[in-house]
Design a protein around this motif. Structure first.
Motif, PDB file in Angstrom:
ATOM      1  N   SER A 145      35.400 -23.101 -59.586  1.00  0.00           N
ATOM      2  CA  SER A 145      34.022 -24.160 -59.466  1.00  0.00           C
ATOM      3  C   SER A 145      34.482 -25.257 -60.521  1.00  0.00           C
ATOM      4  O   SER A 145      33.682 -26.207 -60.501  1.00  0.00           O
ATOM      5  CB  SER A 145      32.961 -23.310 -59.850  1.00  0.00           C
ATOM      6  N   GLN A 177      32.918 -23.816 -51.114  1.00  0.00           N
ATOM      7  CA  GLN A 177      32.195 -23.341 -52.174  1.00  0.00           C
ATOM      8  C   GLN A 177      32.594 -23.858 -53.601  1.00  0.00           C
ATOM      9  O   GLN A 177      32.148 -23.288 -54.604  1.00  0.00           O
ATOM     10  CB  GLN A 177      32.245 -21.884 -52.221  1.00  0.00           C
ATOM     11  N   THR A 178      33.283 -24.862 -53.571  1.00  0.00           N
ATOM     12  CA  THR A 178      33.819 -25.382 -54.822  1.00  0.00           C
ATOM     13  C   THR A 178      33.665 -26.764 -54.876  1.00  0.00           C
ATOM     14  O   THR A 178      33.236 -27.470 -53.471  1.00  0.00           O
ATOM     15  CB  THR A 178      35.703 -25.137 -55.109  1.00  0.00           C
TER      16      THR A 178
END
Length: 201
Positions: A145, A177-178
């Protein structure tokens, strides 16, 4: 590899005073790489024992408790990076992403990203070394992340829970998701793909 190409490179993890550590220090210096901490530490060098099966697939055993390379903390690493004004890219991954060490590496990654450095994280998961897979997955995802560039293999994707049979689809799901702009996906004998978050590959 970067040092041999003349790219200024800083190595953050401390090395042991033992034979393995001194051998690595010699090789690192010979490659033109700078050690952030020249003085060796007392703890021994971590070991990875590699075994090959009949098909040539590797398996690993790791010896990592109380070892030299884990004698780090975020404050020291941030100070070591700040001491080099020309530093532009931060890279980490693999065993640094285990949950037990997230209190060291995650604050450092966050600080380096905030300082404007390009952050590269290579997942390279080693599930055999962790007793708590959920904690490991969470630790890896926390590190990803912070990444501008992510590198994963098709096996890494499965270990992280992205189980689509098409690794390209799984990789796009991870990328979503990043905040990363790029994802490098390796697929063994099938080669590799560099994927942009706009869908181009």
């Amino acid at each position: 590899a970067l040092g041999h190409q003349g790219v200024g490179t800083l190595y953050l993890n401390p090395l042991s005073a033992d034979r393995f550590g001194r051998g690595m220090a010699d090789a690192i210096h010979a490659a033109g790489v700078t050690l952030a901490r020249e003085a060796p530490v007392h703890e021994p060098t971590s070991l990875a024992i590699v075994g090959l099966d009949a098909e040539g697939k590797a398996s690993y055993s790791f010896y990592r408790e109380g070892v030299a390379d884990r004698q780090v903390n975020a404050a020291d690493m941030n100070a070591q990076c700040a001491a080099h004004d020309s530093l532009q890219v931060i890279a980490t991954g693999c065993l640094a992403l285990v949950a037990d060490d997230s209190d060291k590496y995650l604050p450092w990654l966050k600080a380096q990203r905030a300082a404007g450095k390009l952050v590269v994280v290579d997942a390279k998961l080693r599930p055999a070394i962790v007793p708590d897979m959920a904690a490991y997955q969470a630790s890896v995802m926390n590190a990803l992340s912070q990444a501008h560039i992510v590198k994963v293999s098709d096996d890494d994707l499965v270990t992280l829970g992205f189980t689509d049979t098409d690794p390209m689809v799984a990789a796009r799901a991870l990328l979503a998701q990043t905040p990363a702009q790029w994802l490098a996906l390796t697929m063994g004998a099938k080669g590799a793909v560099l994927m942009h978050r706009d869908g181009e590959a």
